[in-house]
Design an enzyme around this catalytic site. Sequence first.
Site, PDB file in Angstrom:
ATOM      1  N   GLU A  87     -19.525 -20.157  53.610  1.00 41.10           N
ATOM      2  CA  GLU A  87     -19.226 -19.860  52.211  1.00 41.10           C
ATOM      3  C   GLU A  87     -19.095 -21.105  51.347  1.00 41.10           C
ATOM      4  O   GLU A  87     -19.595 -21.159  50.229  1.00 41.10           O
ATOM      5  CB  GLU A  87     -17.939 -19.033  52.101  1.00 41.10           C
ATOM      6  CG  GLU A  87     -18.112 -17.542  52.352  1.00 41.10           C
ATOM      7  CD  GLU A  87     -18.014 -17.159  53.813  1.00 41.10           C
ATOM      8  OE1 GLU A  87     -17.861 -18.061  54.666  1.00 41.10           O
ATOM      9  OE2 GLU A  87     -18.075 -15.952  54.121  1.00 41.10           O
ATOM     10  N   HIS A 132      -7.928  -8.999  53.289  1.00 40.97           N
ATOM     11  CA  HIS A 132      -9.059  -8.351  52.623  1.00 40.97           C
ATOM     12  C   HIS A 132      -8.585  -7.476  51.462  1.00 40.97           C
ATOM     13  O   HIS A 132      -9.257  -6.503  51.105  1.00 40.97           O
ATOM     14  CB  HIS A 132      -9.833  -7.460  53.605  1.00 40.97           C
ATOM     15  CG  HIS A 132     -10.625  -8.197  54.630  1.00 40.97           C
ATOM     16  ND1 HIS A 132     -10.050  -8.894  55.651  1.00 40.97           N
ATOM     17  CD2 HIS A 132     -11.968  -8.338  54.801  1.00 40.97           C
ATOM     18  CE1 HIS A 132     -11.006  -9.424  56.415  1.00 40.97           C
ATOM     19  NE2 HIS A 132     -12.156  -9.109  55.920  1.00 40.97           N
TER      20      HIS A 132
HETATM   21  C1  LIG Z   1     -15.074 -16.236  56.117  1.00 47.82           C
HETATM   22  C2  LIG Z   1     -15.586 -14.850  56.256  1.00 47.82           C
HETATM   23  N1  LIG Z   1     -16.807 -14.558  55.817  1.00 47.82           N
HETATM   24  C3  LIG Z   1     -17.315 -13.310  55.938  1.00 47.82           C
HETATM   25  C4  LIG Z   1     -16.567 -12.326  56.520  1.00 47.82           C
HETATM   26  C5  LIG Z   1     -17.117 -10.906  56.656  1.00 47.82           C
HETATM   27  N2  LIG Z   1     -17.415 -10.676  58.095  1.00 47.82           N
HETATM   28  C6  LIG Z   1     -16.578 -10.004  58.902  1.00 47.82           C
HETATM   29  S1  LIG Z   1     -17.097  -9.994  60.493  1.00 47.82           S
HETATM   30  C7  LIG Z   1     -18.465 -10.877  60.105  1.00 47.82           C
HETATM   31  C8  LIG Z   1     -19.465 -11.255  61.168  1.00 47.82           C
HETATM   32  C9  LIG Z   1     -18.918 -12.277  62.083  1.00 47.82           C
HETATM   33  O1  LIG Z   1     -19.900 -12.643  62.981  1.00 47.82           O
HETATM   34  P1  LIG Z   1     -19.508 -13.381  64.318  1.00 47.82           P
HETATM   35  O2  LIG Z   1     -18.670 -14.566  64.020  1.00 47.82           O
HETATM   36  O3  LIG Z   1     -20.759 -13.626  65.057  1.00 47.82           O
HETATM   37  O4  LIG Z   1     -18.560 -12.366  65.063  1.00 47.82           O
HETATM   38  P2  LIG Z   1     -18.926 -11.002  65.783  1.00 47.82           P
HETATM   39  O5  LIG Z   1     -18.756  -9.941  64.762  1.00 47.82           O
HETATM   40  O6  LIG Z   1     -20.317 -11.122  66.291  1.00 47.82           O
HETATM   41  O7  LIG Z   1     -17.939 -10.878  66.888  1.00 47.82           O
HETATM   42  C10 LIG Z   1     -18.507 -11.158  58.752  1.00 47.82           C
HETATM   43  C11 LIG Z   1     -19.588 -11.912  58.079  1.00 47.82           C
HETATM   44  C12 LIG Z   1     -15.271 -12.658  56.937  1.00 47.82           C
HETATM   45  N3  LIG Z   1     -14.456 -11.737  57.466  1.00 47.82           N
HETATM   46  N4  LIG Z   1     -14.813 -13.922  56.821  1.00 47.82           N
END
Ligand SMILES: Cc1ncc(C[n+]2csc(CCOP(=O)(O)OP(=O)(O)O)c2C)c(N)n1
Lengths: 338, 338, 326, 326
Positions: free
Chosen positions: A72, A141
Amino acid sequence: MSAMATPVSAPPARVIMYREALNEALREEMIRDARVFLIGGGIAQRGGSYKVTVGLLDQFGPKRVIDAPISESSFTGMGVGAAITGMRPVVEILFVDFTSLIMDQIVNQAAKYRFMSGGKGRVPLVLRTQGGSGGSLAAQHSQSLEAWFYHVPGLKLVMPSTPYDAKGLLKTAIRDDDPVIFIEHKLLYMEKGPVPEQEYTIDFGVGAIRRPGKDVTIVAWSGMVGRALAAAAKLAEQGIDAEVIDPRTLVPLDKEMILASVRKTERLVIVQEAVRRGGVASDIASLVQQEAFDYLDAPIAIVAGKNTPIPFNAHLERAAVPQEGDIIAAAKRCLYLS
Amino acid sequence: MSAMATPVSAPPARVIMYREALNEALREEMIRDARVFLIGGGIAQRGGSYKVTVGLLDQFGPKRVIDAPISESSFTGMGVGAAITGMRPVVEILFVDFTSLIMDQIVNQAAKYRFMSGGKGRVPLVLRTQGGSGGSLAAQHSQSLEAWFYHVPGLKLVMPSTPYDAKGLLKTAIRDDDPVIFIEHKLLYMEKGPVPEQEYTIDFGVGAIRRPGKDVTIVAWSGMVGRALAAAAKLAEQGIDAEVIDPRTLVPLDKEMILASVRKTERLVIVQEAVRRGGVASDIASLVQQEAFDYLDAPIAIVAGKNTPIPFNAHLERAAVPQEGDIIAAAKRCLYLS
Amino acid sequence: MYTPSFLEQLYRTLYTIRVFETRCIQLYRQGLIVGYFHPYLGEEAIASGACAALRDDDYIISTHRGHGHCIARGGVGANDYSPLRKMVAEVLGREDGYCHGRGGSMHIADVTRGNIGANGIVGGGIPIGTGAALGIRIRGSDQVVAVFFSDGAANNGVFPESLNMAAIWDLPVVFVLENNQYAVASPIEEMTRVPDLYERGLAYGVPSSAVDGNDVLAVYQKMQEAVATCRQGKGPVLIEAKTYRHGGHHVNDPGLYMPKDRLEHYKARDPVGIGRKYLLEQGQQTEEALRSIEQEVDRQMEEAIAFATDSPHPSAEEFLEEVQRS
Amino acid sequence: MYTPSFLEQLYRTLYTIRVFETRCIQLYRQGLIVGYFHPYLGEEAIASGACAALRDDDYIISTHRGHGHCIARGGVGANDYSPLRKMVAEVLGREDGYCHGRGGSMHIADVTRGNIGANGIVGGGIPIGTGAALGIRIRGSDQVVAVFFSDGAANNGVFPESLNMAAIWDLPVVFVLENNQYAVASPIEEMTRVPDLYERGLAYGVPSSAVDGNDVLAVYQKMQEAVATCRQGKGPVLIEAKTYRHGGHHVNDPGLYMPKDRLEHYKARDPVGIGRKYLLEQGQQTEEALRSIEQEVDRQMEEAIAFATDSPHPSAEEFLEEVQRS
Ligand SMILES: Cc1ncc(C[n+]2csc(CCOP(=O)(O)OP(=O)(O)O)c2C)c(N)n1
Ligand SMILES: Cc1ncc(C[n+]2csc(CCOP(=O)(O)OP(=O)(O)O)c2C)c(N)n1
Ligand SMILES: [Mg+2]
Ligand SMILES: [Mg+2]
């Protein structure tokens, strides 16, 4: 623009959702100006978590609708750099809570660049984000953080409460030559309202009187406008005629509209979802007491979020933010009826 | 603690600098509690840009006085993690301007952890940082951003204006079981004041009457206290007896002290270096108008920074923030003397 | 090589996570669970294998996809299924949950078991876990921290920042990168030129390698080595555990973007199935013995659900009083 | 191989930066310059060599140590020393400065020459420059961006974040890492296990290598190759230019922590001296011709100082009116 939400002589408008109105604004501005592009998490392929950007990838392609990694801070900074060098980025940060990650790029870079460069550089960037509670999304959130941006010189701050405003204000934001923080509300995306077919924009700094009244002024924005109107309806049943004002943009603020109303009603309730301490409501109160001191018949009442992170449990969540009843009680307190 | 800055019956105190007082607080608390450690940029070898941590590396070694890479977001987060697991970190962020890089760790993590964990976790972290203008450090090294933290539930907020307070409040901050934001002022580091040899701490939430008076109340904190006192001295020459209150901690705020004073003087001027819009002054004004409405004889006046990034040029810099004359004028306005 | 009871406990953990997620998804569909819910289905071997290599006084830190970590670390054992009850109660937002219903799925923490907690900010836990390791180093103890995170979080700048600081200060932290190849719907190949994310660790001088994240014993072994490195004071290790979700990003995501053949490939290498096979073959347990473990877990899960649904909602009055005092 | 006029222009740039910094340090000591002032002494070859490889319509972005970039990009030429005047006026905070005295040393920008500007936030410019490259890619032009930053900034998470995004989107950006081996007083060896910082680029699949940052032609050649890669649409390149400051971090830092022998080693490889030698030998210029260039620069610098000290302070009234309107 008239100060009312809908132009007086407009033909009957379609009724569409807030998120559809936002989508139209983005689409129209992207057609109108090839410099406009979108960047954010999951906005292209998925069309955004709240479906605001649905269909835009297909129409404008992956160069202008960009799915970014979870970086971000940097993709916001990239928006800043693109804006400085002639583009018109619309950066999406999924939750206003995550703007905690990008404050440097917004506050130290985007907001100050014009000034620091002696007026030679401009940063026509729109930051679209979304705030508020509702839906048990818990403490990280659900925040309402507009006060942070409100405090920073160089930023404009827009918080639409209706589909009509969402569209018109977003179009204005994209055409603005300076950075605009555009905060949507998660509970409003599916709300419907009239939106004309024909093109329009809405000037910043022009509030809307959502309900005229003479006994007490209620100022509210974003998710709280609906709640204020519901409270006003109940108050009307009790013979209290509340005027509800939605400033629509907090920077610039339509101070004159608020002052004119207060001079009429002599009582003011300000409603914000954000926690009370250090919120925008406090600032509006401080302005009104300064400029309409002699008109006020009662202390300005602030109805605001409690001094707590938002709880996960739905009952506690509701207890943490202003409800209709709180607004009604505050209005009556101003009228010395409680 | 008495509400006055210096205990009444204390033996004559040494006179030392603000930065020396801070250094003593850190040293004493590190001796007292092996869990206390310091992390920041250039604080060990160099002893800090403002020499606050001089000598601590030698005394406590590199495990407890840590020079970190330029990774503010993560080393702050490391402070949070260390605090959760039993340590007492004091994180230094060189300029409050750079806290834009660490807001996630402070706001989404440190401030909320206790709540989100159902009260089971605690984050005894102190964030030491420094703000304000002066010295032509320009727009990214001169901000006053206390309002951001003031708005966040779960954080305490300390802004000492004297060496005595700097020491006593920092010691209290380090002993606190929850996160404390401790903001120093760049122009105060070399200021001298009495600091007793013997150990003391200062309770949070207890303001100090820096100058008793009966005609008008002036509330100011951090770098503005001195300016408010200078203004009060000039006002006295004109027969106006101002009471100057320094809240010392903004969260918790000694509201009662301010209200008591306003009930006496019936006039209030609030001075802050931060930009007016959305600042702490607005919030204090909103509280006072609410709770002392019937006492106020004039609108509450706010003297604050202008709505601009801080300019590099020294003349413009001065024009951007409150000066003695501005405070005097505001006080007179409250007394309808202007 | 491994004792039957060790393999049994590994399997119990794997299976408990599987059952927890499966049943909770049903509760979600029934409207009993609300908000965000990110199942760990398909990734069970990572938490189970990694946590098995830790001591009671070590720490872990988790993510938004944190149920597996909490169960694996919580130490659901043959004689104690109480962690399961507190888990279910928390995701239902009840007073008897780990966080008294204040945290929910995304913020479950179990401070008493050294589980610093889940996190709603992707990447947010990485520096926090690293900081726990800094505390350990200052205290001079030989505890270790396991920091769980996924491929998406690896693109948050705090990952390289934390990796670097862990490296220069020789912090006892194992970065367990659960590369499930997606961040929501974004495939790893589109989010980086080098999908072998462990290479990022090498750039910071951190011993780094990949492991089959669906094989609980492979993960356990890797983790054991990493933990040993940390306890010896040699500093951090990065383990990239390759895996794949068994479905969408969260309960409401059908995951239609996931190529069928890849999904099938990984489902065929089901971590629970692999763990079961280990227990049958290496552990020389009978199919019947396994069934009885499974039945016990199934039963405990139903009890946990009953416990949680019986648990009261936290009191709004008490909450407001707390707020008042704050 | 290189034309004399090219080598002459390179040398003019090197020498102008040297003179600018040397004279401004004196002005600082006289109290004419205030605030932060970070000289580029010892690093002149990087900005000079890198900017020489750029086209007029390219972009650069700079740092708190930004005078060299501004001068090199500003295009001080035989016939135009006006950039020098605007530079001096700005560091003196005067109305005729690049930013009308609002920015000062740490925020000098020259938008008309594609210099996005200096930055007071270490690392702050990295994503901004990368974003300029994103704009280029969207427009489909073949411009290039040079992002200057130093070893300290490489530890700000925005560096790897930006590197990664530049890589996946093939952005035309050259990351010019000026590794002067210090972030204020923190030596690079204490701030990372891998002092060859270009290795971080490799972890993201970005072509990355080191170059002698004191050799203006070596930098120029590397940069030319990198710029060509970018213009071909192949995406970013990382160049690590190894160098050393000739003194402390800022005017008031005596730099006592810098080991004498290392400092001497680098001073012996003085970038200005090396550039001079190139002009004498490869450019086949006489010592006399060089002296006349130097004298001209010296003279222009004095004129710039006179111009700047004559320039008025910006008007506080106008400033307050602007604020009022904002
Ligand atoms: C800083 C931030 N950006 C975006 C989000 C929205 N978000 C929630 S889960 C997620 C995906 C995370 O991917 P990853 O780190 O690969 O974890 P996984 O879901 O695969 O376990 C996103 C983008 C968030 N919660 N926090
Ligand atoms: C984010 C941030 N952290 C800290 C500082 C204070 N600071 C100013 S310059 C500097 C050193 C920067 O080192 P490096 O990036 O190597 O640049 P160099 O000075 O060597 O050119 C520091 C720490 C800052 N300005 N910004
Ligand atoms: Mg993932
Ligand atoms: Mg450096």
